[in-house]
Design an enzyme around this catalytic site. Structure first.
Site, short mmCIF file in Angstrom:
data_model
loop_
_atom_site.label_atom_id
_atom_site.label_comp_id
_atom_site.label_asym_id
_atom_site.label_seq_id
_atom_site.Cartn_x
_atom_site.Cartn_y
_atom_site.Cartn_z
N GLN A 1 0.84 -1.21 0.00
CA GLN A 1 0.00 0.00 0.00
C GLN A 1 0.87 1.25 0.00
O GLN A 1 1.88 1.30 0.71
CB GLN A 1 -0.92 0.00 1.23
CG GLN A 1 -1.93 -1.13 1.25
CD GLN A 1 -3.11 -0.90 0.32
OE1 GLN A 1 -3.24 0.17 -0.29
NE2 GLN A 1 -3.95 -1.91 0.19
N TYR B 1 -6.18 -12.42 -2.30
CA TYR B 1 -5.42 -11.30 -2.87
C TYR B 1 -4.56 -10.67 -1.76
O TYR B 1 -4.64 -9.47 -1.51
CB TYR B 1 -6.34 -10.23 -3.47
CG TYR B 1 -7.40 -10.77 -4.41
CD1 TYR B 1 -7.15 -10.89 -5.76
CD2 TYR B 1 -8.66 -11.15 -3.93
CE1 TYR B 1 -8.13 -11.36 -6.63
CE2 TYR B 1 -9.64 -11.62 -4.79
CZ TYR B 1 -9.37 -11.72 -6.13
OH TYR B 1 -10.34 -12.18 -6.97
N GLU C 1 -2.30 -15.43 -3.10
CA GLU C 1 -1.85 -14.29 -3.91
C GLU C 1 -1.15 -14.83 -5.16
O GLU C 1 -0.49 -15.86 -5.11
CB GLU C 1 -0.91 -13.45 -3.03
CG GLU C 1 0.15 -12.65 -3.74
CD GLU C 1 -0.41 -11.47 -4.50
OE1 GLU C 1 -1.31 -10.79 -4.00
OE2 GLU C 1 0.06 -11.26 -5.63
N ASP D 1 -9.46 -8.52 -1.30
CA ASP D 1 -8.90 -7.19 -1.63
C ASP D 1 -8.38 -7.25 -3.06
O ASP D 1 -7.18 -7.20 -3.30
CB ASP D 1 -7.77 -6.86 -0.62
CG ASP D 1 -7.19 -5.48 -0.84
OD1 ASP D 1 -7.69 -4.72 -1.71
OD2 ASP D 1 -6.21 -5.13 -0.14
N CYS E 1 -10.64 -1.09 -4.45
CA CYS E 1 -10.12 0.18 -4.96
C CYS E 1 -10.94 0.64 -6.17
O CYS E 1 -10.52 1.54 -6.88
CB CYS E 1 -8.65 0.05 -5.31
SG CYS E 1 -8.31 -1.25 -6.48
N1 SAH Z 1 -4.24 -7.09 0.48
C1 SAH Z 1 -2.94 -6.68 0.02
C2 SAH Z 1 -2.80 -6.57 -1.51
C3 SAH Z 1 -3.94 -5.94 -2.25
S1 SAH Z 1 -3.58 -5.51 -3.94
C4 SAH Z 1 -2.54 -5.37 0.69
O1 SAH Z 1 -3.36 -4.66 1.25
O2 SAH Z 1 -1.34 -5.06 0.67
C5 SAH Z 1 -4.21 -6.83 -4.84
C6 SAH Z 1 -3.29 -8.03 -4.93
O3 SAH Z 1 -3.95 -9.04 -5.69
C7 SAH Z 1 -1.95 -7.79 -5.63
O4 SAH Z 1 -0.90 -8.21 -4.76
C8 SAH Z 1 -2.02 -8.68 -6.89
O5 SAH Z 1 -0.77 -9.25 -7.23
C9 SAH Z 1 -2.99 -9.75 -6.46
N2 SAH Z 1 -3.76 -10.46 -7.51
C10 SAH Z 1 -4.20 -10.02 -8.70
N3 SAH Z 1 -4.97 -10.94 -9.30
C11 SAH Z 1 -5.03 -12.03 -8.47
C12 SAH Z 1 -5.70 -13.30 -8.52
N4 SAH Z 1 -6.46 -13.64 -9.57
N5 SAH Z 1 -5.56 -14.13 -7.47
C13 SAH Z 1 -4.79 -13.79 -6.40
N6 SAH Z 1 -4.15 -12.60 -6.30
C14 SAH Z 1 -4.26 -11.72 -7.32
#
Ligand code: SAH
Length: 459
Positions: A289, A318, A339, A387, A414
């Protein structure tokens, strides 16, 4: 709805009233029902515009003269720090920006999610909504034989040399500027996008606000970084906070910033940061973030909405480097994180160890593939946190959530449009949206973050 024939022509000069603001921050004026989008204009204002583009159902204009100002308009200093860099709302008072974002959330939830009744709390804003970003990655170009770096001009690939941005932490501004100067002194060649030649593509800096640790990443097209040792010496002597200098190689013709190969040039491959009590290791390619102050606000809300007593099994979909997972692991029996970026999962595992948390497990893969597999293996969660990126959750994931029937779902988003779409699917699948809390993670920009709590309906 039939598309309106344009009642205006290109280059027409018109006096208009602006009645609305689009989600990307443009003023909207209507001429006989035909909408014209005008950058820099605000609702409630009147002004003179010139029509720049005429499409079938809508057009664009340029603001020539402002005749009546919105009370929310603020004068933007002419300094270069204010000029570029994705700060589409900087001409609106912070109070006005917050109102705009909150209204957008309510409207989108009602229109796309049919959630007219849902409780939307007042948005949580920042006390100091400037100089907050812990990260910048700037494209590098050349002008008159000099290396330049900064922002793209809106809707173009022309780089404007910029040394400062009003939304980046001073440490980040200084790091980017210093590295640019150093590369210039050593005569490094910039990457030329058109010809796919040259060397330096991007400079990235990430700063751990709680630890004071700085990472610098130089991204090149070539496998070699010319003047490597001199670059290292100069960075170390001029940026005393640096703890990690990394070289990433991206040989492809692509808009993606980083390539697959990352070499540590000096110091560590990671920097550390804290969110609340939890310590995180962050590597160059992992998502983290960008607004440390508001991240704490967001994650505290996630903890509140998960409402854990210590007996729960939690899934964090995620999960990135396991930030929310480990925040929740402080209060849960067991947390599973998933992730798609493998390096982020390595960081997540390291972060669990770093904090002595033995109740968190991570798997690399797509949330929509891994979670259905877990479910088949008998893993069921009491609370699921999602997320996702802007495109929202995959339907296969939403269906597994509906089948698994956790007591609570916490949805961090987001993008209000995909949030509204997904909340509707979960509502139809047996959940009730209790409330939505917008959090301003990105002041001065049009981006809107929300967190919401859903509970399983009793039938
Ligand atoms: N919750 C975390 C990251 C959120 S951003 C935080 O707050 O730091 C969204 C994340 O989803 C990113 O790290 C991206 O790499 C991941 N992502 C994107 N598509 C995805 C999928 N299909 N399955 C799992 N993760 C995914």
């Amino acid at each position: 709805m039939a598309k309106i024939q344009a009642p205006v022509r290109k280059n027409d000069i018109l006096n208009v009233y602006f009645e609305d603001l689009t989600h990307d921050g443009n003023g909207v004026a209507k001429v006989e029902g035909y909408p014209l989008f005008v950058a820099g204009a605000l609702p409630g204002e009147k002004g003179q515009i010139q029509v720049t583009k005429v499409n079938k159902g809508y057009g664009f204009g340029r603001l020539m003269k402002l005749e009546e100002r919105s009370p929310h308009r603020v004068d933007v200093p002419a300094s270069e720090a204010h000029k570029y860099g994705g700060t589409q709302l900087k001409h609106i008072s912070y109070e006005g920006q917050l109102q705009f974002k909150e209204k957008q959330v309510r409207e989108v939830l009602a229109r796309i999610g049919k959630l007219d009744e849902v409780k939307v709390h007042p948005i949580l804003g920042m006390d100091e909504p400037w100089y907050y970003r812990n990260k910048a990655q700037v494209p590098v170009g050349e002008k008159n034989g000099q290396l330049i770096a900064g922002f793209f001009k809106p809707r173009s690939h022309e780089i404007v040399d910029t040394n400062e941005s009003i939304i980046q932490l001073p440490e980040v501004n200084e790091a980017i500027q210093t590295v640019k100067e150093i590369c210039n002194e050593l005569g490094l060649k910039a990457y030329d996008e058109q010809a796919h030649k040259g060397v330096l593509r991007h400079i990235m800096a990430r700063y751990g606000k709680a630890t004071g640790e700085l990472m610098v990443v130089l991204i090149t097209r070539t496998p070699d970084l010319p003047h490597k040792n001199k670059i290292i010496d100069k960075i170390v002597s001029r940026l005393p906070q640096v703890t990690s200098i990394v070289h990433n190689i991206n040989a492809k013709r692509t808009n993606v910033i980083m390539g697959e190969t990352t070499n540590v040039l000096w110091g560590s491959e990671i920097i550390y940061d804290y969110i609340g009590e939890v310590k995180f290791a962050i590597s160059a390619r992992s998502f983290y973030q960008v607004n440390p102050v508001q991240t704490k606000v967001l994650y505290d809300k996630a903890l509140e909405y998960a409402d854990l007593s210590g007996d729960e099994t939690v899934i964090d979909a995620y999960c990135g480097i396991g930030t929310i997972s480990l925040f929740l692991a402080q209060k849960a029996k067991k947390v599973y994180g998933v992730e798609v970026v493998p390096e982020a999962i390595e960081d997540a595992r390291r972060n669990a160890d770093l904090n002595g948390m033995e109740n968190a497990e991570f798997e690399a893969g797509e949330a929509e593939t891994v979670i259905p597999e877990w479910y088949k293996q008998g893993i069921e969660a009491d609370v699921i946190v999602v997320d996702p990126p802007r495109k929202g959750c995959d339907e296969a994931l939403l269906q597994t959530i509906i089948d698994m029937k956790p007591e609570k779902v916490v949805y961090v988003s987001c993008n209000p449009s995909t949030l509204a779409r997904d909340l509707r699917i979960l509502e139809d699948g047996g959940f009730q949206t209790v409330e939505v809390q917008p959090v301003d993670m990105f002041p001065q920009t049009t981006h809107v973050e929300c967190i919401s709590q859903l509970v399983l309906k009793n039938d």
